[in-house]
Design a protein around this motif. Structure first.
Motif, PDB file in Angstrom:
ATOM      1  N   VAL A 286      31.535  48.507  53.398  1.00 26.05           N
ATOM      2  CA  VAL A 286      31.845  47.082  53.544  1.00 26.05           C
ATOM      3  C   VAL A 286      31.285  46.284  52.363  1.00 26.05           C
ATOM      4  CG1 VAL A 286      31.454  45.019  54.962  1.00 26.05           C
ATOM      5  CG2 VAL A 286      32.033  47.194  56.058  1.00 26.05           C
ATOM      6  N   PHE A 287      30.049  46.614  51.934  1.00 24.74           N
ATOM      7  CA  PHE A 287      29.460  45.893  50.800  1.00 24.74           C
ATOM      8  C   PHE A 287      30.212  46.201  49.505  1.00 24.74           C
ATOM      9  CE2 PHE A 287      26.598  45.314  47.217  1.00 24.74           C
ATOM     10  CZ  PHE A 287      26.157  44.016  47.433  1.00 24.74           C
ATOM     11  N   THR A 288      30.509  47.473  49.278  1.00 24.38           N
ATOM     12  CA  THR A 288      31.240  47.863  48.064  1.00 24.38           C
ATOM     13  C   THR A 288      32.595  47.165  48.008  1.00 24.38           C
ATOM     14  OG1 THR A 288      30.136  50.018  47.984  1.00 24.38           O
ATOM     15  CG2 THR A 288      32.231  49.830  46.807  1.00 24.38           C
ATOM     16  N   ASP A 289      33.310  47.163  49.122  1.00 16.90           N
ATOM     17  CA  ASP A 289      34.624  46.512  49.166  1.00 16.90           C
ATOM     18  C   ASP A 289      34.505  45.011  48.929  1.00 16.90           C
ATOM     19  OD1 ASP A 289      35.827  48.943  49.679  1.00 16.90           O
ATOM     20  OD2 ASP A 289      35.771  48.698  51.853  1.00 16.90           O
ATOM     21  N   TYR A 290      33.439  44.421  49.449  1.00 16.19           N
ATOM     22  CA  TYR A 290      33.218  42.990  49.221  1.00 16.19           C
ATOM     23  C   TYR A 290      33.021  42.697  47.730  1.00 16.19           C
ATOM     24  CZ  TYR A 290      30.651  38.678  48.591  1.00 16.19           C
ATOM     25  OH  TYR A 290      30.234  37.461  48.105  1.00 16.19           O
ATOM     26  N   VAL A 291      32.192  43.508  47.066  1.00 13.39           N
ATOM     27  CA  VAL A 291      31.930  43.296  45.629  1.00 13.39           C
ATOM     28  C   VAL A 291      33.219  43.423  44.814  1.00 13.39           C
ATOM     29  CG1 VAL A 291      30.761  44.268  43.597  1.00 13.39           C
ATOM     30  CG2 VAL A 291      29.505  43.971  45.737  1.00 13.39           C
ATOM     31  N   LEU A 292      34.105  44.331  45.231  1.00 12.15           N
ATOM     32  CA  LEU A 292      35.362  44.555  44.505  1.00 12.15           C
ATOM     33  C   LEU A 292      36.474  43.598  44.925  1.00 12.15           C
ATOM     34  CD1 LEU A 292      35.461  48.472  44.649  1.00 12.15           C
ATOM     35  CD2 LEU A 292      34.661  47.036  42.758  1.00 12.15           C
ATOM     36  N   SER A 293      36.274  42.893  46.030  1.00 13.66           N
ATOM     37  CA  SER A 293      37.323  42.025  46.573  1.00 13.66           C
ATOM     38  C   SER A 293      37.500  40.769  45.730  1.00 13.66           C
ATOM     39  CB  SER A 293      36.973  41.612  48.004  1.00 13.66           C
ATOM     40  OG  SER A 293      35.888  40.683  48.003  1.00 13.66           O
ATOM     41  N   GLN A 294      38.592  40.058  45.976  1.00 15.52           N
ATOM     42  CA  GLN A 294      38.841  38.809  45.257  1.00 15.52           C
ATOM     43  C   GLN A 294      37.719  37.808  45.512  1.00 15.52           C
ATOM     44  OE1 GLN A 294      42.633  36.822  46.112  1.00 15.52           O
ATOM     45  NE2 GLN A 294      42.870  36.536  43.922  1.00 15.52           N
ATOM     46  N   ARG A 295      37.250  37.750  46.749  1.00 11.35           N
ATOM     47  CA  ARG A 295      36.166  36.825  47.089  1.00 11.35           C
ATOM     48  C   ARG A 295      34.876  37.195  46.359  1.00 11.35           C
ATOM     49  NH1 ARG A 295      34.561  34.319  52.934  1.00 11.35           N
ATOM     50  NH2 ARG A 295      32.389  33.742  52.469  1.00 11.35           N
ATOM     51  N   GLY A 296      34.511  38.467  46.398  1.00  9.18           N
ATOM     52  CA  GLY A 296      33.301  38.913  45.716  1.00  9.18           C
ATOM     53  C   GLY A 296      33.395  38.761  44.211  1.00  9.18           C
ATOM     54  N   GLN A 297      34.557  39.083  43.655  1.00  7.50           N
ATOM     55  CA  GLN A 297      34.755  38.972  42.212  1.00  7.50           C
ATOM     56  C   GLN A 297      34.746  37.518  41.741  1.00  7.50           C
ATOM     57  OE1 GLN A 297      35.572  41.487  39.517  1.00  7.50           O
ATOM     58  NE2 GLN A 297      34.209  42.503  40.956  1.00  7.50           N
ATOM     59  N   LYS A 298      35.247  36.628  42.564  1.00 11.89           N
ATOM     60  CA  LYS A 298      35.196  35.196  42.229  1.00 11.89           C
ATOM     61  C   LYS A 298      33.746  34.722  42.188  1.00 11.89           C
ATOM     62  CE  LYS A 298      37.216  30.728  43.555  1.00 11.89           C
ATOM     63  NZ  LYS A 298      37.927  30.475  42.285  1.00 11.89           N
ATOM     64  N   MET A 299      32.943  35.252  43.097  1.00 10.66           N
ATOM     65  CA  MET A 299      31.510  34.927  43.116  1.00 10.66           C
ATOM     66  C   MET A 299      30.825  35.490  41.861  1.00 10.66           C
ATOM     67  SD  MET A 299      29.143  33.377  44.874  1.00 10.66           S
ATOM     68  CE  MET A 299      30.057  33.107  46.394  1.00 10.66           C
ATOM     69  N   ILE A 300      31.173  36.742  41.473  1.00 11.26           N
ATOM     70  CA  ILE A 300      30.601  37.365  40.275  1.00 11.26           C
ATOM     71  C   ILE A 300      30.958  36.573  39.019  1.00 11.26           C
ATOM     72  CG2 ILE A 300      30.926  39.371  38.728  1.00 11.26           C
ATOM     73  CD1 ILE A 300      30.752  41.140  41.234  1.00 11.26           C
ATOM     74  N   GLY A 301      32.201  36.106  38.938  1.00 10.63           N
ATOM     75  CA  GLY A 301      32.645  35.333  37.775  1.00 10.63           C
ATOM     76  C   GLY A 301      32.257  33.868  37.833  1.00 10.63           C
ATOM     77  N   GLY A 302      31.659  33.457  38.966  1.00 10.38           N
ATOM     78  CA  GLY A 302      31.259  32.069  39.140  1.00 10.38           C
ATOM     79  C   GLY A 302      29.752  31.934  39.223  1.00 10.38           C
ATOM     80  N   GLU A 303      29.232  31.832  40.440  1.00  9.95           N
ATOM     81  CA  GLU A 303      27.806  31.555  40.632  1.00  9.95           C
ATOM     82  C   GLU A 303      26.885  32.643  40.090  1.00  9.95           C
ATOM     83  OE1 GLU A 303      26.395  29.850  44.380  1.00  9.95           O
ATOM     84  OE2 GLU A 303      28.492  29.630  44.968  1.00  9.95           O
ATOM     85  N   VAL A 304      27.322  33.907  40.139  1.00  9.06           N
ATOM     86  CA  VAL A 304      26.468  34.996  39.639  1.00  9.06           C
ATOM     87  C   VAL A 304      26.446  35.002  38.113  1.00  9.06           C
ATOM     88  CG1 VAL A 304      26.027  37.500  39.739  1.00  9.06           C
ATOM     89  CG2 VAL A 304      26.940  36.320  41.728  1.00  9.06           C
ATOM     90  N   GLU A 305      27.481  34.435  37.498  1.00 10.41           N
ATOM     91  CA  GLU A 305      27.573  34.268  36.042  1.00 10.41           C
ATOM     92  C   GLU A 305      27.618  35.585  35.269  1.00 10.41           C
ATOM     93  OE1 GLU A 305      25.674  29.890  35.257  1.00 10.41           O
ATOM     94  OE2 GLU A 305      24.235  31.516  35.439  1.00 10.41           O
ATOM     95  N   LEU A 306      28.224  36.592  35.881  1.00 10.90           N
ATOM     96  CA  LEU A 306      28.652  37.777  35.151  1.00 10.90           C
ATOM     97  C   LEU A 306      30.154  37.610  34.955  1.00 10.90           C
ATOM     98  CD1 LEU A 306      26.705  40.506  37.173  1.00 10.90           C
ATOM     99  CD2 LEU A 306      26.017  39.439  35.041  1.00 10.90           C
ATOM    100  N   PHE A 307      30.826  38.565  34.365  1.00 11.74           N
ATOM    101  CA  PHE A 307      32.274  38.470  34.189  1.00 11.74           C
ATOM    102  C   PHE A 307      32.980  39.344  35.216  1.00 11.74           C
ATOM    103  CE2 PHE A 307      30.761  36.882  30.229  1.00 11.74           C
ATOM    104  CZ  PHE A 307      31.767  36.101  29.684  1.00 11.74           C
ATOM    105  N   SER A 308      33.922  38.766  35.957  1.00 13.75           N
ATOM    106  CA  SER A 308      34.678  39.549  36.935  1.00 13.75           C
ATOM    107  C   SER A 308      35.600  40.523  36.209  1.00 13.75           C
ATOM    108  CB  SER A 308      35.493  38.633  37.844  1.00 13.75           C
ATOM    109  OG  SER A 308      36.407  37.871  37.092  1.00 13.75           O
ATOM    110  N   VAL A 309      35.781  41.703  36.788  1.00 13.79           N
ATOM    111  CA  VAL A 309      36.581  42.747  36.143  1.00 13.79           C
ATOM    112  C   VAL A 309      38.062  42.648  36.512  1.00 13.79           C
ATOM    113  CG1 VAL A 309      36.291  44.495  37.963  1.00 13.79           C
ATOM    114  CG2 VAL A 309      36.551  45.229  35.578  1.00 13.79           C
ATOM    115  N   ARG A 310      38.362  42.008  37.642  1.00  9.74           N
ATOM    116  CA  ARG A 310      39.747  41.916  38.095  1.00  9.74           C
ATOM    117  C   ARG A 310      40.523  40.875  37.301  1.00  9.74           C
ATOM    118  NH1 ARG A 310      40.329  42.640  44.572  1.00  9.74           N
ATOM    119  NH2 ARG A 310      42.045  41.213  44.150  1.00  9.74           N
ATOM    120  N   SER A 311      41.822  41.103  37.155  1.00  8.83           N
ATOM    121  CA  SER A 311      42.658  40.196  36.350  1.00  8.83           C
ATOM    122  C   SER A 311      43.205  39.028  37.164  1.00  8.83           C
ATOM    123  CB  SER A 311      43.829  40.978  35.743  1.00  8.83           C
ATOM    124  OG  SER A 311      44.636  41.532  36.768  1.00  8.83           O
TER     125      SER A 311
END
Length: 363
Positions: A286-311
């Motif tokens: 569940v955690f892995t899928d969340y990190v890879l999901s659109q919601r998780g990736q938006k968080m990574i590319g936003g508040e976490v300030e890393l770059f999301s891998v999804r296009s």
């Protein structure tokens, strides 16, 4: 009229209700995975991303899955690898999820049979190079950049690509004596991986190594030290710095300049996998899928300030924006066995000895 408390309660209820049902496009039996994860009650994560940086992601995951407690352990990538190996050998199974920037060490663990086979429902949304054996997944898109002190390095002294960095150092040895910094490739797995890739893409790599030797370059094991030293002016130029940290800091730090090399820009992706001995395998899924999901990736590319891998992500820091800026000169390091060959002790030692010999020849 509903009170604020009632509205907040409804919002919490709707998020919790959302977490009980599989996300759109997921297999219908995914509800059973969520139910089993709730029963496990927690997920243990070992990560090379510090807790403060990961906090927005953890908080959002907790909002979505309040019944799954996150036990987050941050450590450097080498310590993380060694701890996981030791616990695995003792059949302790400490980590449910391994998430690290040391891509080669992560892939080695997969190749050594330490990862659970799991085809994430999000796998099809990732670049092909970011999916390995249905076991490991690239989660971010972080460029290797050059940095410089904007007050002290100006005009044609600002490198634009790898060759221009060599020319600048060769022509200004006195100015840059003791003023150039990069990773300590003996201590930093990321630093070592970057220069191995440089040797593949940059024909003049030996000349750059000689220039480092001639200017008595300084090395550090972490990105933070390099950013601090260049910002203060103690050092003037930094090489192969992790861009996810550098670009964020540069937005707030007027002294720090960042260069995405025009000839090619290496890209690192933090690799995630589920441990074969995971005590909470469903929560790990569940955690892995969340990190890879659109919601998780938006968080990574936003508040976490890393770059999301999804296009398909709309955020401040995304792979799509970098690819638009740099085009085919973007060189992602693939999540593949190609990057593990240099972990062979003899091959690694030979590379490091060659590096030291070339450095010495530049002095």
């Amino acid at each position: 009229m509903l009170s604020k408390l009632a509205v907040a309660g409804l919002a919490a209820f709707s998020v919790a209700a959302l977490a009980q049902t599989p996300p759109p496009g997921y297999p219908s039996d995914y509800a059973q995975v969520i139910a089993a994860a709730k029963k496990e009650g927690k997920v243990v994560i070992y990560s090379a991303l510090d807790t403060k940086a990961a906090q927005p992601l953890i908080k959002d995951f907790n909002a979505l899955y309040p019944d799954i407690k996150v036990e987050y352990n941050d450590m450097n990538s080498t310590e993380m690898y060694n701890r996981f190996i030791a616990e695995s050998a003792a059949n302790q199974g400490g980590a449910d999820v391994m998430w690290s920037s040391a891509m080669d060490l992560q892939v080695k663990l997969v190749d050594d049979g330490q990862a659970m086979k799991y085809r994430s429902p999000e796998a099809a949304k990732l670049p092909q190079w970011a999916v390995y054996k249905d076991q490991a997944y690239g989660t971010t898109f972080e460029p290797a950049v050059m940095i410089y002190n904007k007050r002290l390095v100006t005009g044609d002294q600002i490198p634009t690509d790898h060759a221009s960095l060599v020319r600048i150092l060769d022509a200004n040895k006195d100015k840059y004596k003791g003023k150039v910094t990069t990773y300590d490739i003996e201590k930093s797995g990321v630093g070592f991986m970057f220069v191995v890739q440089d040797s593949k893409y940059f024909p003049g790599m030996k000349d750059l190594e000689k220039a480092f030797g001639a200017t008595s370059y300084r090395v550090y094991a972490s990105t933070g030290n390099m950013l601090e030293k260049v910002s203060s002016g103690e050092h003037l130029l930094g090489y192969n710095v992790l861009g996810s940290y550098a670009l964020v800091r540069a937005k707030k730090d007027p002294a720090l300049g960042v260069v995405l090399p025009k000839d090619y820009t290496l890209v690192l992706s933090r690799v995630i996998f589920i441990g074969k001995q995971a005590k909470n395998p469903n929560a790990a899924k569940v955690f892995t899928d969340y990190v890879l999901s659109q919601r998780g990736q938006k968080m990574i590319g936003g508040e976490v300030e890393l770059f999301s891998v999804r296009s398909d992500i709309d955020a401040e820091y995304t792979a799509a924006k970098l690819e638009k800026q740099l085009g085919p000169n973007i060189k992602p390091i693939p999540v593949s066995s190609e990057i593990t060959s240099w972990l062979d002790p003899k091959k690694r030692l030979d590379f490091l000895n060659g590096w030291k010999t070339t450095l010495a020849s530049g002095k």
